[in-house]
Scaffold this active site. Structure first.
Site, PDB file in Angstrom:
ATOM      1  N   TRP A  53       1.005  -1.565   0.065  1.00 57.06           N
ATOM      2  CA  TRP A  53       0.639  -0.137   0.653  1.00 57.06           C
ATOM      3  C   TRP A  53       1.012   1.227  -0.156  1.00 57.06           C
ATOM      4  O   TRP A  53       1.600   1.404   0.413  1.00 57.06           O
ATOM      5  CB  TRP A  53      -0.767  -0.019   1.408  1.00 57.06           C
ATOM      6  CG  TRP A  53      -1.552   1.089   1.306  1.00 57.06           C
ATOM      7  CD1 TRP A  53      -2.435   2.218   1.519  1.00 57.06           C
ATOM      8  CD2 TRP A  53      -3.210   0.514   0.026  1.00 57.06           C
ATOM      9  NE1 TRP A  53      -3.636   3.006   1.286  1.00 57.06           N
ATOM     10  CE2 TRP A  53      -3.867   1.527   0.459  1.00 57.06           C
ATOM     11  CE3 TRP A  53      -3.846  -0.566  -0.418  1.00 57.06           C
ATOM     12  CZ2 TRP A  53      -5.228   1.956  -0.970  1.00 57.06           C
ATOM     13  CZ3 TRP A  53      -4.920  -0.532  -1.350  1.00 57.06           C
ATOM     14  CH2 TRP A  53      -5.637   0.543  -1.490  1.00 57.06           C
ATOM     15  N   GLU A 110     -17.907   6.552  -2.944  1.00 56.91           N
ATOM     16  CA  GLU A 110     -16.496   7.445  -2.595  1.00 56.91           C
ATOM     17  C   GLU A 110     -16.880   8.952  -3.760  1.00 56.91           C
ATOM     18  O   GLU A 110     -16.695   9.869  -3.451  1.00 56.91           O
ATOM     19  CB  GLU A 110     -15.872   6.336  -2.866  1.00 56.91           C
ATOM     20  CG  GLU A 110     -14.091   7.458  -2.556  1.00 56.91           C
ATOM     21  CD  GLU A 110     -13.023   6.274  -2.772  1.00 56.91           C
ATOM     22  OE1 GLU A 110     -13.308   5.621  -4.169  1.00 56.91           O
ATOM     23  OE2 GLU A 110     -12.353   5.466  -2.220  1.00 56.91           O
ATOM     24  N   ASP A 168      -0.195  12.119   0.104  1.00 62.45           N
ATOM     25  CA  ASP A 168      -0.945  12.482   0.682  1.00 62.45           C
ATOM     26  C   ASP A 168      -2.518  12.326   0.450  1.00 62.45           C
ATOM     27  O   ASP A 168      -2.864  10.847   0.875  1.00 62.45           O
ATOM     28  CB  ASP A 168      -1.959  13.945  -0.932  1.00 62.45           C
ATOM     29  CG  ASP A 168      -1.932  13.495  -2.361  1.00 62.45           C
ATOM     30  OD1 ASP A 168      -2.670  12.055  -2.217  1.00 62.45           O
ATOM     31  OD2 ASP A 168      -2.606  13.633  -3.008  1.00 62.45           O
ATOM     32  N   GLU A 185      -2.841   9.352  -1.308  1.00 64.49           N
ATOM     33  CA  GLU A 185      -2.322   8.412  -1.342  1.00 64.49           C
ATOM     34  C   GLU A 185      -1.146   8.090  -2.853  1.00 64.49           C
ATOM     35  O   GLU A 185      -0.782   7.398  -3.444  1.00 64.49           O
ATOM     36  CB  GLU A 185      -2.701   6.704  -1.185  1.00 64.49           C
ATOM     37  CG  GLU A 185      -3.960   6.881  -0.229  1.00 64.49           C
ATOM     38  CD  GLU A 185      -4.865   5.765   0.576  1.00 64.49           C
ATOM     39  OE1 GLU A 185      -5.286   4.889  -0.597  1.00 64.49           O
ATOM     40  OE2 GLU A 185      -4.245   5.409   1.596  1.00 64.49           O
TER      41      GLU A 185
HETATM   42  C1  BGC Z   1      -8.195   7.228  -1.490  1.00 62.60           C
HETATM   43  C2  BGC Z   1      -8.253   7.777   0.370  1.00 62.60           C
HETATM   44  C3  BGC Z   1      -8.966   6.733   1.122  1.00 62.60           C
HETATM   45  C4  BGC Z   1      -8.968   5.462   1.277  1.00 62.60           C
HETATM   46  C5  BGC Z   1     -10.163   4.524   1.614  1.00 62.60           C
HETATM   47  C6  BGC Z   1      -8.600   6.230  -1.095  1.00 62.60           C
HETATM   48  O1  BGC Z   1      -8.937   6.109  -2.667  1.00 62.60           O
HETATM   49  O2  BGC Z   1      -7.331   7.890  -1.937  1.00 62.60           O
HETATM   50  O3  BGC Z   1      -8.294   9.020   0.457  1.00 62.60           O
HETATM   51  O4  BGC Z   1      -8.588   7.335   2.575  1.00 62.60           O
HETATM   52  O5  BGC Z   1      -9.572   5.193  -0.624  1.00 62.60           O
HETATM   53  O6  BGC Z   1     -11.605   5.140   2.126  1.00 62.60           O
END
Ligand code: BGC
Length: 384
Positions: free
Chosen positions: A114, A323, A164, A167
């Site tokens: 990760w 999301e 960030d 990620e």
């Molecule tokens: C996002 C992160 C988030 C993670 C879990 C990723 O795709 O970029 O901001 O913490 O998903 O929700």
């Protein structure tokens, strides 16, 4: 005060998901079914979820999450002390030796690869913890050791480039990450959860951090995505509210909100940043809510209400908030490749539900008292 009955069912569903999916250990899963997130809890998502739960009156649920954060941190005390000592000696350990962004529910490091070196969540959990303690008049004594360790970790590492909120872009120092760190450090100093020497160090380091943001994290009068960039990122709204790192009444806040609106708000939703390709780069309801919170803090209630409605409108017929939604894609050609790799967009995403609650309650459009009340059998059925 005028609660919006049309939002009540989504609010109830949100709180049910958040409290119902919290694990026995206290962790909040990011998303129960999304392939790449299953089995993990992120400090970033979790801290904002706990903040939403706390505002919604779910005091015990939020406390259990912070207990989990504290346990996860204290378990790594030896490692943290080593990182702090090495960093102070001028030998900062490589990113692979730093603390991860997400943990299994049992509090272990993940076994999967990760993009783990992210500092924002360590600031955000401290910030959300202190907000929670102050909001509900709770004693923070049991968090002292974890707060001290986390603060020391951040004090030696805040200037380092890291991944960030998304990620990504690990070669940069991200302004919203700095805002999370400063908010967390200032919160634990204010609450007296760290020793006197650490309070003094926090004063010095956050003053330096704020100078850095003023000099290199701001361009044309607004916050920018990373030091030296010219672009914005949707996460910058959080620096204004709820984190309060940037004074909502300041010119920088005003200008940042204006640029976020102009560059990232399209067709009813907020993008992460221009150039986003993840699942085609859609609009994120949680960012729509962050922008709403920033507007509200800056005095524009009307715009905040519109943004709340936009976020609510992304719910599926089952009242799950995703999301992201594909209403307007920055990189449509990239969407299918992500679906092939990881399956459909993460839905529900608990962080989206938390931000909807947070903004709805801040606007008095959702009644927290009704949420905290026990559900009737009929309600249980509709929401099942
Ligand atoms: C996002 C992160 C988030 C993670 C879990 C990723 O795709 O970029 O901001 O913490 O998903 O929700």
């Amino acid at each position: 005060m005028s609660y919006d009955p049309a939002l009540a069912a989504l609010a109830e569903r949100s709180i049910r998901l958040i409290t119902g999916m919290q694990t026995p250990e206290g962790a909040y899963p990011a998303s129960p079914t999304f392939s790449a997130y299953v089995g993990y809890s992120w400090l970033r998502d979790g801290a904002f979820i706990a903040d939403g739960a706390s505002v919604a009156g779910q005091v015990e649920s939020a406390s259990r999450f912070f207990d989990w954060c504290a346990a996860v941190t204290v378990r790594r005390a030896e490692k943290i002390r080593w990182i702090v000592e090495e960093s102070r000696a001028g030998r900062p350990p490589g990113p692979e030796h730093m603390l991860p962004a997400r943990f299994t529910f049992a509090g272990d490091d993940g076994a999967d690869e990760w993009w783990d070196f992210q500092l924002d969540g360590y600031g955000t959990w401290l910030w959300a913890l202190v907000e929670h303690l102050e909001r509900h008049g709770l004693d923070g004594e049991r968090y002292r050791e974890a707060a001290q360790l986390t603060a020391e970790y951040l004090l030696v590492s805040w200037e380092r480039p890291c991944y960030d909120w998304w990620e990504e872009h690990s070669q940069h120092v991200h302004v919203s990450t700095l805002a999370c760190i400063a908010a967390g450090l200032e919160a634990v100093a204010r609450a007296g959860l760290v020793d006197d020497a650490t309070v003094r160090a926090i004063g010095d380091e956050t003053a330096r951090l704020r100078r850095l943001v003023a000099e290199r994290g701001t361009k044309d009068g607004h916050l920018i995505k990373w030091l030296g960039s010219t672009a914005v990122d949707g996460s910058l709204a959080a620096a204004i509210a709820p984190l309060g790192f940037t004074d909502a009444a300041s010119d920088v806040a005003r200008r940042t909100i204006d640029v976020l609106e102009a560059h990232l708000f399209v067709d009813g939703g907020v993008h992460r940043y221009l150039g986003d390709t993840f699942f085609g780069g859609g609009q994120w309801p949680l960012l729509t809510c962050f922008l709403g919170l920033a507007h509200l803090a800056a005095g524009d209630r009307e715009r905040a209400e519109e943004l709340l409605q936009h976020a609510a409108a992304t719910a599926t017929p089952e009242l799950d908030l995703p999301e992201q939604v594909p209403g307007h894609l920055i990189a449509p050609g990239m969407r299918q490749a992500w679906i092939d790799r990881w399956g459909p967009v993460a839905t529900p995403l608990l962080w989206s539900h938390a931000m909807f609650l947070r903004l709805g309650i801040a606007l008095d459009r959702i009644d927290p008292a009704a949420l905290a009340a026990p559900q009737t059998a009929a309600q249980e059925e509709t929401l099942a």
